[in-house]
Write an enzyme that holds these catalytic residues in place. Structure first.
Site, PDB file in Angstrom:
ATOM      1  N   CYS A   2       0.861  -1.188   0.000  1.00 37.96           N
ATOM      2  CA  CYS A   2       0.000   0.000   0.000  1.00 37.96           C
ATOM      3  C   CYS A   2       0.891   1.230   0.000  1.00 37.96           C
ATOM      4  O   CYS A   2       2.097   1.147   0.167  1.00 37.96           O
ATOM      5  CB  CYS A   2      -0.855   0.014   1.259  1.00 37.96           C
ATOM      6  N   ARG A  27       1.568   1.889  -5.982  1.00 41.12           N
ATOM      7  CA  ARG A  27       1.782   0.867  -4.947  1.00 41.12           C
ATOM      8  C   ARG A  27       0.492   0.141  -4.586  1.00 41.12           C
ATOM      9  O   ARG A  27       0.524  -0.908  -3.929  1.00 41.12           O
ATOM     10  CB  ARG A  27       2.357   1.497  -3.682  1.00 41.12           C
ATOM     11  N   TRP A  75      -3.705  -1.693  -1.190  1.00 35.88           N
ATOM     12  CA  TRP A  75      -3.641  -2.900  -2.009  1.00 35.88           C
ATOM     13  C   TRP A  75      -4.015  -4.024  -1.045  1.00 35.88           C
ATOM     14  O   TRP A  75      -3.186  -4.482  -0.259  1.00 35.88           O
ATOM     15  CB  TRP A  75      -2.240  -3.088  -2.584  1.00 35.88           C
ATOM     16  N   ASN A 101       0.869  -0.192   6.110  1.00 38.38           N
ATOM     17  CA  ASN A 101       1.229  -0.972   4.926  1.00 38.38           C
ATOM     18  C   ASN A 101       1.923  -2.222   5.438  1.00 38.38           C
ATOM     19  O   ASN A 101       2.975  -2.139   6.055  1.00 38.38           O
ATOM     20  CB  ASN A 101       2.167  -0.185   4.005  1.00 38.38           C
ATOM     21  N   GLY A 102       1.316  -3.400   5.224  1.00 37.69           N
ATOM     22  CA  GLY A 102       1.951  -4.645   5.673  1.00 37.69           C
ATOM     23  C   GLY A 102       0.897  -5.659   6.082  1.00 37.69           C
ATOM     24  O   GLY A 102      -0.280  -5.542   5.733  1.00 37.69           O
ATOM     25  N   GLU A 488       8.326 -20.099 -20.365  1.00 32.60           N
ATOM     26  CA  GLU A 488       8.186 -18.768 -19.766  1.00 32.60           C
ATOM     27  C   GLU A 488       9.322 -17.855 -20.201  1.00 32.60           C
ATOM     28  O   GLU A 488       9.106 -16.688 -20.528  1.00 32.60           O
ATOM     29  CB  GLU A 488       8.121 -18.894 -18.239  1.00 32.60           C
ATOM     30  N   LYS A 492       8.847 -14.272 -22.174  1.00 33.93           N
ATOM     31  CA  LYS A 492       9.409 -13.001 -21.700  1.00 33.93           C
ATOM     32  C   LYS A 492      10.162 -12.316 -22.834  1.00 33.93           C
ATOM     33  O   LYS A 492      10.009 -11.137 -23.083  1.00 33.93           O
ATOM     34  CB  LYS A 492      10.345 -13.241 -20.510  1.00 33.93           C
ATOM     35  N   GLU A 495       7.743 -11.058 -25.731  1.00 32.24           N
ATOM     36  CA  GLU A 495       6.761  -9.979 -25.496  1.00 32.24           C
ATOM     37  C   GLU A 495       7.425  -8.639 -25.198  1.00 32.24           C
ATOM     38  O   GLU A 495       6.775  -7.606 -25.336  1.00 32.24           O
ATOM     39  CB  GLU A 495       5.790 -10.357 -24.384  1.00 32.24           C
ATOM     40  N   HIS A 511      12.777 -34.248 -32.789  1.00 31.76           N
ATOM     41  CA  HIS A 511      11.513 -34.463 -33.525  1.00 31.76           C
ATOM     42  C   HIS A 511      11.206 -33.286 -34.445  1.00 31.76           C
ATOM     43  O   HIS A 511      10.051 -32.999 -34.727  1.00 31.76           O
ATOM     44  CB  HIS A 511      10.379 -34.700 -32.528  1.00 31.76           C
ATOM     45  N   LYS A 610      -1.927  -5.132 -19.872  1.00 33.35           N
ATOM     46  CA  LYS A 610      -1.566  -5.835 -18.633  1.00 33.35           C
ATOM     47  C   LYS A 610      -2.628  -6.878 -18.287  1.00 33.35           C
ATOM     48  O   LYS A 610      -2.324  -7.931 -17.783  1.00 33.35           O
ATOM     49  CB  LYS A 610      -1.420  -4.844 -17.486  1.00 33.35           C
TER      50      LYS A 610
HETATM   51  C1  AGP Z   1       2.791 -12.465 -19.302  1.00 28.99           C
HETATM   52  O1  AGP Z   1       4.019 -11.765 -19.176  1.00 28.99           O
HETATM   53  C2  AGP Z   1       1.723 -11.639 -19.970  1.00 28.99           C
HETATM   54  N1  AGP Z   1       1.578 -10.380 -19.379  1.00 28.99           N
HETATM   55  C3  AGP Z   1       0.425 -12.411 -20.161  1.00 28.99           C
HETATM   56  O2  AGP Z   1       0.738 -13.640 -20.779  1.00 28.99           O
HETATM   57  C4  AGP Z   1      -0.360 -12.730 -18.864  1.00 28.99           C
HETATM   58  O3  AGP Z   1       0.357 -13.671 -18.089  1.00 28.99           O
HETATM   59  C5  AGP Z   1      -1.702 -13.335 -19.268  1.00 28.99           C
HETATM   60  O4  AGP Z   1      -2.421 -12.364 -20.000  1.00 28.99           O
HETATM   61  C6  AGP Z   1      -2.556 -13.795 -18.081  1.00 28.99           C
HETATM   62  O5  AGP Z   1      -2.845 -12.691 -17.272  1.00 28.99           O
HETATM   63  P1  AGP Z   1      -3.461 -12.977 -15.820  1.00 28.99           P
HETATM   64  O6  AGP Z   1      -2.422 -13.732 -15.050  1.00 28.99           O
HETATM   65  O7  AGP Z   1      -3.717 -11.612 -15.259  1.00 28.99           O
HETATM   66  O8  AGP Z   1      -4.714 -13.769 -15.976  1.00 28.99           O
END
Ligand code: AGP
Length: 615
Positions: A2, A27, A75, A101-102, A488, A492, A495, A511, A610
């Site tokens: 927070c 935050r 938060w 905050n905590g 993963e 990273k 994207e 394969h 996001k």
């Molecule tokens: C991952 O770096 C991306 N931002 C994206 O794949 C994200 O993980 C995906 O859209 C799922 O989002 P969520 O965890 O908020 O459901």
């Protein structure tokens, strides 16, 4: 995580506190509130929503006047976001008001004792318990606020940054810190307190950053007295002159939120298992799971639905749950699951993983599962999010707001929660020995330190990034628990740098994908200690024999792969089941540095949001 702000001086407090809250909204932003002492009473206003909602609510009547005030942007960790649970919180008498905050881990036992003494609680928060504990100490020990805070905090277990004042003593505010940040701005005849310097940097560059287990009594005329919470001994504070600008402060001195969040992972993993993992006692306590443990123990299978990085966390969970708890797991892209008319029964547990708690496909998958009678459990990072409200129960990660679009700390805190669930089930089912169970708990407890060690390779990883920043394609390979980590790592890179990258199980190379190998194709291989180590070494040999370039993530001290790979990145030894929490770190940093070198918009990459709240 927070945001807290406080002011005591000669100016009107409200404008300073309100503007400070806006600076701290990164935050936490699910609710906000202010409390201003107007010379006679405390004018308190708070609301669910953003700081602008609070401002609009206050603007409907007279803005509070007064030169002492505190404010909070929340938060949520305890209690869903709503007006009642927003901060600040009064004590029962109305004399004290606090922001925090905590997480106070032992608040329920303290609350029970205070209720016996006649205290009444209006919110679900741990913070309201704390302010009444302080009030109780003032009454019973007949001490002033500062001493009462010191006594009360010695009864508290958890993390906090608090600001509290007593309307009967409006010439002072008291602050304290353990585990959450707290800065004190030293002005001319005025003082500021905040989670970071962004609310006061325009007024003063002189600041004291309290250390853990320190508190301070701040008086208009007498200034700042810093003390140790444990024994009330005096501390001579270090007043530093700040050189950071506003933007740098919000990013904690990092160039991007993504890098800040990569470095936050040790702390947010601690926050995520705080109060839930009691390693020495061999206890895992997950509030949302306790009442539904039989659902998991009797489940025919666990179906995991998620998207993107959260889906990768689900894949890691498949290895953990099947390997340790012997429960069948299948992992589904939520976007596919929702449309393929899946077979679901009441004997299935559906596990939905989502950082934002708002992903449309995951939400749709949950609704489908519930319509077919399945029990749905959620793992979200946003308290009160749609998914967290739609599921039958769940466990929150405590990663704090994740601003960078590329998910980093959400991923490792999701894996932390999933590991806790799997270990709890494995222990109850007896599918792992008590000895192994205790060893896993103790090792999980030191994962933050392991990640700190992995982060020390940052400069080396930056050098590796320089070599490969202009590559057009990457392969990421892993086996077992680290196959999802390979996926993963590739995501990273894709994207945020816009370089094409694919993740594969290392054994899949023969394969088809091995046809891609040439001097232009860097191959990132996760080759840490595991049951598959020798096989991964063979995969590396196959690639090298075709002139492929190897960037290998290895266990510290590895000499075999070191002799073969073109570049190695070391991580500390970790038990195989927990390696994803550590092997992910160098891959996050590699993607980050390549993207920065390519001048990408790291925190807001092109075409991405996001939270994907639409199909
Ligand atoms: C991952 O770096 C991306 N931002 C994206 O794949 C994200 O993980 C995906 O859209 C799922 O989002 P969520 O965890 O908020 O459901």
């Amino acid at each position: 995580m927070c945001g807290i702000v406080g002011y005591i001086g000669y100016r009107e407090a409200y404008p300073i506190v309100l503007k400070g809250l806006k600076r701290l909204e990164y935050r936490g932003y699910d609710s906000a509130g202010v409390a201003i002492y107007d010379g006679k009473n405390i004018q308190l206003s708070k609301t669910k929503g953003k700081v602008v909602d609070l401002e609009n609510k206050i603007n409907q009547k007279q803005a509070p006047k007064g030169t002492l005030g505190i404010g909070h942007t929340r938060w949520a960790t305890h209690g869903i976001p709503n007006d009642i649970n927003s901060h600040p919180h009064y004590s029962n008498s109305g004399d004290l008001v606090i922001i925090h905050n905590g997480i106070i881990e032992n608040y329920t036992s303290i609350k029970k004792e205070l209720v016996k003494r006649g205290y009444v609680f209006h919110s679900d928060t741990d913070t309201e318990v704390l302010v009444n504990l302080i009030e109780d100490v003032i009454k019973n020990e007949n001490v002033k606020l500062g001493k009462a805070v010191q006594i009360a905090l010695n009864q508290v277990v958890g993390a906090y940054a608090i600001v509290v004042f007593d309307k009967k003593k409006p010439d002072e505010i008291v602050v304290a810190k353990l585990g959450s940040p707290l800065a004190i701005g030293i002005g001319e005849g005025e003082f500021f307190v905040a989670s970071d310097a962004s609310p006061f940097i325009e007024y003063t560059t002189n600041a004291i950053y309290l250390k853990d287990e320190e508190m301070a009594i701040i008086r208009r005329q007498k200034g700042v007295k810093v003390r140790k919470i444990k024994d009330d001994s005096i501390v001579v504070p270090y007043i530093q002159e700040l050189k950071l600008n506003l933007e740098q402060i919000e990013k904690g001195g990092f160039d991007h939120f993504m890098l800040k969040e990569i470095y936050e992972q040790p702390n947010v993993i601690k926050d995520t298992y705080r109060g839930r993992l009691l390693a020495n006692e061999g206890i895992i306590r997950l509030g949302g799971l306790e009442d539904y443990i039989q659902k998991f123990l009797n489940a025919d299978r666990i179906i995991i639905v998620a998207c993107g990085t959260s889906w990768h966390a689900g894949l890691v969970a498949e290895y953990i749950f099947e390997d340790l708890a012997r429960i069948p797991v299948e992992v589904e892209y939520a976007s596919e699951f929702r449309y393929r008319n899946p077979v679901i029964t009441e004997k299935d547990v559906v596990l939905a993983i989502s950082q934002s708690g708002e992903t449309a496909d995951t939400l749709a998958a949950i609704k489908l599962a519930k319509s077919k009678g399945a029990f749905v459990y959620g793992i979200c990072n946003v308290v009160g999010s749609t998914i967290s409200r739609e599921t039958d129960s769940g466990t929150y990660t405590h990663a704090g707001p994740e601003i960078g679009v590329a998910s980093t700390k959400a991923f490792t805190t999701q894996i932390t929660v999933l590991t806790l669930i799997a270990l709890k089930l494995a222990n109850l089912k007896g599918t792992i020995s008590s000895r192994d169970y205790m060893n896993y708990l103790r090792e999980l407890e030191v994962i933050p330190q392991r990640i700190e060690t992995a982060l020390k390779a940052n400069e080396h990883i930056k050098d590796v990034a320089k070599v490969f920043k202009n590559s057009k394609n990457f392969l990421y390979l892993g086996r077992g628990y680290n196959f999802p980590v390979a996926l993963e790592g590739a995501l990273k890179l894709k994207e945020i740098s816009y370089i094409h990258a694919e993740g594969y199980p290392a054994a899949e190379m023969k394969h088809g994908p091995i046809a891609l190998i040439d001097e232009q194709m860097p191959v990132v291989v996760i080759a840490v200690n595991s049951n598959h180590y020798d096989k991964v070494v063979s995969n590396i040999q196959e690639i090298k024999s075709r002139k492929g370039i190897i960037i290998a993530v290895v266990t510290q001290g590895d000499t075999t792969v070191k002799a073969m790979a073109d570049y190695i990145i070391e991580v500390p030894y970790t038990s195989e089941s927990l390696t994803p929490l550590v092997t992910t770190i160098p891959l996050q940093l590699l993607a980050y540095h390549i993207a920065v070198m390519l001048n990408r918009n790291v925190d807001q990459p092109r075409n991405l949001a996001k939270s994907v709240t639409v199909e």
